[in-house]
Design a protein around this motif. Structure first.
Motif, PDB file in Angstrom:
ATOM      1  N   ILE A 108     -26.649 -42.639  -2.726  1.00 39.16           N
ATOM      2  CA  ILE A 108     -27.981 -43.173  -3.031  1.00 39.16           C
ATOM      3  C   ILE A 108     -28.961 -42.783  -1.928  1.00 39.16           C
ATOM      4  N   ASP A 109     -28.564 -42.979  -0.679  1.00 38.05           N
ATOM      5  CA  ASP A 109     -29.438 -42.666   0.455  1.00 38.05           C
ATOM      6  C   ASP A 109     -29.794 -41.183   0.509  1.00 38.05           C
ATOM      7  N   ALA A 110     -28.841 -40.339   0.069  1.00 35.55           N
ATOM      8  CA  ALA A 110     -29.052 -38.895   0.106  1.00 35.55           C
ATOM      9  C   ALA A 110     -29.758 -38.373  -1.143  1.00 35.55           C
ATOM     10  N   GLY A 111     -29.994 -39.260  -2.125  1.00 34.37           N
ATOM     11  CA  GLY A 111     -30.592 -38.814  -3.377  1.00 34.37           C
ATOM     12  C   GLY A 111     -29.658 -37.918  -4.180  1.00 34.37           C
ATOM     13  N   ASP A 112     -28.357 -38.104  -3.988  1.00 35.85           N
ATOM     14  CA  ASP A 112     -27.332 -37.276  -4.635  1.00 35.85           C
ATOM     15  C   ASP A 112     -26.958 -37.901  -5.979  1.00 35.85           C
ATOM     16  N   VAL A 113     -27.573 -37.406  -7.051  1.00 39.57           N
ATOM     17  CA  VAL A 113     -27.370 -37.992  -8.376  1.00 39.57           C
ATOM     18  C   VAL A 113     -25.928 -37.840  -8.832  1.00 39.57           C
ATOM     19  N   ARG A 114     -25.379 -36.645  -8.699  1.00 41.01           N
ATOM     20  CA  ARG A 114     -23.984 -36.428  -9.120  1.00 41.01           C
ATOM     21  C   ARG A 114     -23.048 -37.340  -8.325  1.00 41.01           C
ATOM     22  N   GLY A 115     -23.269 -37.437  -7.003  1.00 38.03           N
ATOM     23  CA  GLY A 115     -22.437 -38.295  -6.183  1.00 38.03           C
ATOM     24  C   GLY A 115     -22.549 -39.751  -6.595  1.00 38.03           C
ATOM     25  N   TYR A 116     -23.777 -40.186  -6.895  1.00 35.87           N
ATOM     26  CA  TYR A 116     -23.973 -41.565  -7.334  1.00 35.87           C
ATOM     27  C   TYR A 116     -23.178 -41.839  -8.603  1.00 35.87           C
ATOM     28  N   LEU A 117     -23.331 -40.973  -9.609  1.00 39.03           N
ATOM     29  CA  LEU A 117     -22.649 -41.183 -10.888  1.00 39.03           C
ATOM     30  C   LEU A 117     -21.132 -41.139 -10.715  1.00 39.03           C
ATOM     31  N   GLN A 118     -20.666 -40.213  -9.904  1.00 39.59           N
ATOM     32  CA  GLN A 118     -19.227 -40.057  -9.701  1.00 39.59           C
ATOM     33  C   GLN A 118     -18.623 -41.272  -8.994  1.00 39.59           C
ATOM     34  N   HIS A 119     -19.260 -41.727  -7.930  1.00 39.35           N
ATOM     35  CA  HIS A 119     -18.703 -42.862  -7.187  1.00 39.35           C
ATOM     36  C   HIS A 119     -18.879 -44.178  -7.944  1.00 39.35           C
ATOM     37  N   ASN A 120     -19.953 -44.295  -8.701  1.00 37.30           N
ATOM     38  CA  ASN A 120     -20.125 -45.482  -9.533  1.00 37.30           C
ATOM     39  C   ASN A 120     -18.990 -45.578 -10.558  1.00 37.30           C
ATOM     40  N   TYR A 121     -18.699 -44.452 -11.191  1.00 42.36           N
ATOM     41  CA  TYR A 121     -17.593 -44.418 -12.143  1.00 42.36           C
ATOM     42  C   TYR A 121     -16.262 -44.720 -11.457  1.00 42.36           C
ATOM     43  N   ARG A 122     -16.048 -44.102 -10.287  1.00 41.94           N
ATOM     44  CA  ARG A 122     -14.792 -44.320  -9.558  1.00 41.94           C
ATOM     45  C   ARG A 122     -14.598 -45.785  -9.195  1.00 41.94           C
ATOM     46  N   PHE A 123     -15.674 -46.459  -8.824  1.00 39.73           N
ATOM     47  CA  PHE A 123     -15.574 -47.870  -8.467  1.00 39.73           C
ATOM     48  C   PHE A 123     -15.058 -48.670  -9.665  1.00 39.73           C
ATOM     49  N   HIS A 124     -15.696 -48.480 -10.809  1.00 43.11           N
ATOM     50  CA  HIS A 124     -15.284 -49.223 -12.000  1.00 43.11           C
ATOM     51  C   HIS A 124     -13.889 -48.805 -12.460  1.00 43.11           C
ATOM     52  N   ALA A 125     -13.630 -47.484 -12.466  1.00 46.63           N
ATOM     53  CA  ALA A 125     -12.334 -46.991 -12.929  1.00 46.63           C
ATOM     54  C   ALA A 125     -11.200 -47.523 -12.070  1.00 46.63           C
ATOM     55  N   THR A 126     -11.398 -47.508 -10.759  1.00 48.14           N
ATOM     56  CA  THR A 126     -10.359 -47.985  -9.840  1.00 48.14           C
ATOM     57  C   THR A 126     -10.122 -49.480 -10.021  1.00 48.14           C
ATOM     58  N   LEU A 127     -11.192 -50.233 -10.173  1.00 47.78           N
ATOM     59  CA  LEU A 127     -11.071 -51.664 -10.397  1.00 47.78           C
ATOM     60  C   LEU A 127     -10.321 -51.961 -11.691  1.00 47.78           C
ATOM     61  N   TYR A 128     -10.732 -51.321 -12.772  1.00 43.17           N
ATOM     62  CA  TYR A 128     -10.126 -51.619 -14.068  1.00 43.17           C
ATOM     63  C   TYR A 128      -8.659 -51.201 -14.120  1.00 43.17           C
ATOM     64  N   ARG A 129      -8.329 -50.097 -13.431  1.00 46.36           N
ATOM     65  CA  ARG A 129      -6.948 -49.627 -13.442  1.00 46.36           C
ATOM     66  C   ARG A 129      -5.999 -50.666 -12.851  1.00 46.36           C
ATOM     67  N   LEU A 130      -6.506 -51.461 -11.908  1.00 45.35           N
ATOM     68  CA  LEU A 130      -5.670 -52.487 -11.287  1.00 45.35           C
ATOM     69  C   LEU A 130      -5.227 -53.560 -12.276  1.00 45.35           C
ATOM     70  N   SER A 131      -5.938 -53.683 -13.392  1.00 45.92           N
ATOM     71  CA  SER A 131      -5.582 -54.698 -14.391  1.00 45.92           C
ATOM     72  C   SER A 131      -4.309 -54.338 -15.132  1.00 45.92           C
ATOM     73  N   ASP A 132      -4.028 -53.022 -15.237  1.00 49.57           N
ATOM     74  CA  ASP A 132      -2.887 -52.514 -16.004  1.00 49.57           C
ATOM     75  C   ASP A 132      -2.967 -52.928 -17.479  1.00 49.57           C
ATOM     76  N   ALA A 133      -4.190 -53.219 -17.951  1.00 53.04           N
ATOM     77  CA  ALA A 133      -4.396 -53.591 -19.356  1.00 53.04           C
ATOM     78  C   ALA A 133      -4.728 -52.318 -20.131  1.00 53.04           C
TER      79      ALA A 133
END
Length: 224
Positions: free
Chosen positions: A121-146
């Motif tokens: 966000i600070d760097a104005g890196d759109v691809r990085g923002y989208l990628q890390h935002n997705y990774r945050f949610h994906a990593t969290l949800y994967r922990l559910s094992d649902a």
């Protein structure tokens, strides 16, 4: 939402490469692609590219146009309402289940991802923002094992990802608030309900930005 890295067959690698282009908005809504073009860009064979397009079309991430062409569907306001309903039913529940199973190391990993997101966000890196935002949610949800709910969340992210990229292109990264810090604080406290609430509000904020982008596009059409 992604499986751990391992050696994958060619058709799966091609599928994932095209999927990432859609997920992170490199293929934008309404943008047409050809099988031949993807073969050339990816250095892949015709068969795995065709198979990837077939899979992504079945998932609703691509729309087949005929003449060996496909495009990313343009999201409508009505479809956004459907996506919002489905995501708010599924993703907070995934985060709630995950909170009951996560370890301190898991929270540290999520914190690292969120720090990388803030740097993007600070760097104005759109691809990085989208990628890390997705990774945050994906990593969290994967922990559910649902697994069933995770598969459903995967499909929903594919539908909304390209429109989030459009939003970033319009307003940049600085005006994209999230509720990750609130979610992380609730994880550290072991408060699963508060984590679910933070994730729900995070989704609402993202969808509201997409709604505003619809309004901006309508204004541009009128003024043009």
């Amino acid at each position: 939402m992604e499986t751990p890295h391992r050696k994958l067959p060619t058709h799966e690698l091609v599928y994932r490469k095209i999927r990432e282009r859609i997920l992170f908005g490199e293929l934008q809504p309404g943008q047409a692609v050809t099988i031949q073009g993807l073969v050339a860009e990816l250095g892949a064979g015709m068969t795995p590219v065709r198979e990837a397009i077939r899979r992504l079309t079945a998932e609703g991430a691509l729309e087949f146009l005929g003449n060996r062409r496909a495009c990313v569907p343009e999201l409508t306001e009505e479809q956004l309402e459907e996506l919002s309903f489905a995501r708010l039913a599924i993703e907070p529940r995934l985060s709630q289940i995950a909170t009951g199973k996560m370890t301190a190391a898991d929270i540290d990993k999520l914190t690292d991802i969120d720090n990388a997101l803030n740097e993007a966000i600070d760097a104005g890196d759109v691809r990085g923002y989208l990628q890390h935002n997705y990774r945050f949610h994906a990593t969290l949800y994967r922990l559910s094992d649902a697994k069933i709910l995770i598969a459903m969340a995967n499909a929903l992210w594919l539908r909304v990802g390209p429109s989030l990229r459009v939003v970033c292109g319009q307003i940049g990264t600085y005006n994209l608030p999230d509720k990750h810090e609130e979610a992380l604080a609730a994880m550290r406290a072991g408060d699963a309900d508060a984590v679910a609430d933070a994730i729900a509000e995070d989704l609402r904020q993202g969808h509201e930005q997409i709604r505003l982008s619809f309004a901006r596009n309508a204004d541009l059409i009128k003024s043009g």
